[in-house]
Scaffold this motif. Structure first.
Motif: not given
Length: 591
Positions: A372-400
């Motif tokens: 089909x051609x990757x450049x021919x695929x129309x860009x579109x927003x995801x069907x749902x919205x989600x707010x990203x956040x840091x993985x809790x274990x990695x967040x604790x690791x960085x703080x420590x």
């Protein structure tokens, strides 16, 4: 990613059309390839050797260097590339490969002794083939590309190709001691036995890397014809007697292997690519391979697999809206002959023997997206919205990490792989008692297992920095891997904090103070009196620590780590001369 070099003029001649460099680059991109470089043989040799005078006679024909996906073995030669591009452009239909029965099949018999070294073998014949210089070079280069890629430098599969008119079947695949193997190797004149051959090629620029595959074995694999002529000593070299030339008209192909599946793929790829040069195109003569137990299997398989995909799912996964008939046409252009079933949604896809990379429906959906051609695929927003956040274990690791560094410790990042001694003998423990994940074929003694403890890595770091002024205070917060049969993959990761204090005195109070500070930051109280929750130390015996100066770190009644003064024999094993105290515990319970 493998790269092949093809002569531009020869490529355009076989494609039946001339392109500018930009036009051909666009064609490659549309097909999922990349034109890496436009060069000449002279330029390549000059770049490699740096001596212009030494390459004065080199060709100045334009060469296209094309990057090929590692799983597309069918594109590693001019023949496969041209056929696939012509099918993609709709100029020809996907070829149909078929087996043609000879008056008498060639037979390859596998003897039981080969189980000691390389237990599998497959074979086929290309009949009435015509080689010119370009086809011959391409035939040799494809074998080399397969050896380096799919065959894992001949460790899994070794290919042998022979002039069938110079040998006589039936053939036997045997395993003999080196002294009992005598033949003239390819392009040589001297007759050698197995030991002499190993010594002779030990300094060869290309072949010396393959010698260790069989060198230490008491028997070597070898293939003979009915007259006792040696065809090949896989995976090292073929015999000179049956070498292929431009005059060769019938080719006997044998592949010996430690992985039968890979051998089948290699054989299918070779015969499919070069059957185009046979008098009757895309035909192969089968061979019977007699197994050690007496059963007979006919090769090559040339299986055409059929699978059914959903046009609706293809549209949904890719993000397009195309009719089933158009999706079927796209797949046919990608060498996957397809047609729409009754009802209009399901598409039957035929997977030819050249497309062993197609293993799942998602591979077919990917080909739809490419066509089909990757450049021919129309860009579109995801069907749902989600707010990203840091993985809790990695967040604790960085703080420590930040807080432990502020407490005066220097962070170290050590290797995840280590030797068995690092986690066992040097810590006064037995490797059999440790739930470690072992590397199946370690390349060096330094990387034999996945670490089960962070302490070893920090002690090795101390050794490397022992000329630095004391005290040395190091820490690391990272994962260890513990074998666990209760998990899906048989092992689990565990995030730990480890700190070591190295000074003229062990300084147990330093690591104890760090432990208290970390618990204070985590708002975990010291357990006293009738308090139900909290942490405390409980005397423990650990061979890595000095007797009577080791404790388990207890959290709500469960041991999560160790703290104490390291045993003198541990320090000696790691070549340390100053006392050390250490703390190591799991931080996952605090998430």
């Amino acid at each position: 990613m493998p790269t092949i070099g093809v002569k531009r003029d020869l490529l355009f001649e076989q494609l039946g059309q001339k392109y500018t460099d930009d036009e051909f680059q666009q064609l490659c991109f549309a097909f999922g390839l990349e034109l890496d470089e436009v060069t000449t043989e002279k330029q390549m040799l000059t770049k490699e050797q740096g001596d212009v005078a030494a390459v004065a006679d080199a060709s100045e024909d334009i060469i296209y260097r094309i990057d090929i996906p590692a799983n597309r073995y069918d594109l590693l030669c001019m023949e496969g590339l041209v056929t696939s591009l012509l099918v993609f452009q709709g100029k020809i239909k996907p070829p149909k490969f078929k087996k043609v029965e000879p008056a008498k099949r060639q037979v390859l018999k596998i003897l039981p002794e080969t189980a000691e070294i390389r237990p599998f073998a497959v074979a086929a014949v290309l009949r009435n083939i015509t080689f010119d210089k370009q086809a011959y070079d391409s035939f040799i280069e494809l074998q080399d590309k397969l050896h380096q890629n799919l065959c894992r430098k001949r460790a899994l599969v070794a290919i042998g190709t022979h002039d069938l008119d110079t040998i006589q079947g039936p053939f036997s695949y045997e395993a003999r001691t080196p002294d009992n193997i005598q033949f003239v190797p390819l392009n040589q004149t001297k007759n050698m036995n197995g030991h002499e051959l190993m010594n002779f090629y030990s300094t060869h620029a290309q072949l010396k890397q393959y010698l260790p595959i069989i060198r230490e074995s008491p028997v070597y694999p070898v293939i003979y014809d009915a007259n006792g002529v040696v065809l090949s000593l896989p995976p090292i070299i073929n015999g000179d007697h049956s070498k292929i030339t431009l005059k060769t008209r019938n080719v006997f192909i044998e592949c010996t292997a430690t992985d039968l599946t890979k051998a089948k793929i290699v054989l299918d790829t070779l015969v499919c690519m070069f059957s185009v040069h046979c008098a009757e195109k895309f035909t192969v003569e089968p061979c019977d391979v007699v197994q050690p137990d007496g059963t007979v299997i006919t090769y090559p398989l040339l299986e055409v697999r059929e699978t059914v995909i959903s046009a609706e799912k293809a549209n949904a996964y890719i993000g397009i809206q195309e009719e089933s008939s158009k999706i079927a046409d796209m797949l046919t252009r990608m060498y996957l002959d397809s047609h729409v079933e009754e009802g209009g949604n399901n598409i039957t896809v035929q997977i030819p023997p050249t497309r062993h990379d197609v293993m799942h429906a998602c591979d077919i959906y990917e080909d739809v997206a490419i066509a089909y051609g990757y450049n021919n695929i129309k860009k579109s927003l995801p069907a749902f919205m989600h707010i990203a956040k840091q993985f809790p274990l990695n967040k604790l690791t960085e703080q420590l990490r930040e807080q432990v560094a502020q407490a005066g410790f220097t962070e170290a990042i050590t290797f995840t792989l280590c030797s068995r001694d690092d986690i066992a003998r040097k810590l006064n423990k037995s490797i059999d008692a440790i739930a470690a994940v072992h590397i199946a074929n370690p390349k060096t003694l330094e990387f034999q297992v996945v670490r089960t403890i962070l302490l070893s890595g920090l002690l090795k770091t101390l050794v490397a920095n022992r000329k630095m002024p004391l005290p040395l205070k190091l820490f690391e917060i990272s994962d260890v891997v513990v074998a666990d049969d209760d998990t899906e993959v048989g092992a689990r990761n565990e995030r730990r904090l480890c700190a070591v204090n190295c000074n003229k005195s062990a300084g147990f109070e330093v690591v104890h103070g760090l432990l208290d500070r970390v618990m204070q930051l985590l708002e975990v109280p010291w357990k006293t009196g009738n308090r139900k929750n909290g942490y405390y130390l409980q005397a423990a015996d650990d061979p890595a620590y000095f007797p009577g100066r080791c404790a388990s770190i207890m959290l709500d009644g469960v041991a999560i780590g160790r703290i104490g003064v390291l045993h003198p024999t541990v320090l000696q094993a790691f070549e340390l001369t100053t006392p050390c105290s250490a703390v190591e515990f799991n931080i996952e319970p605090f998430v």
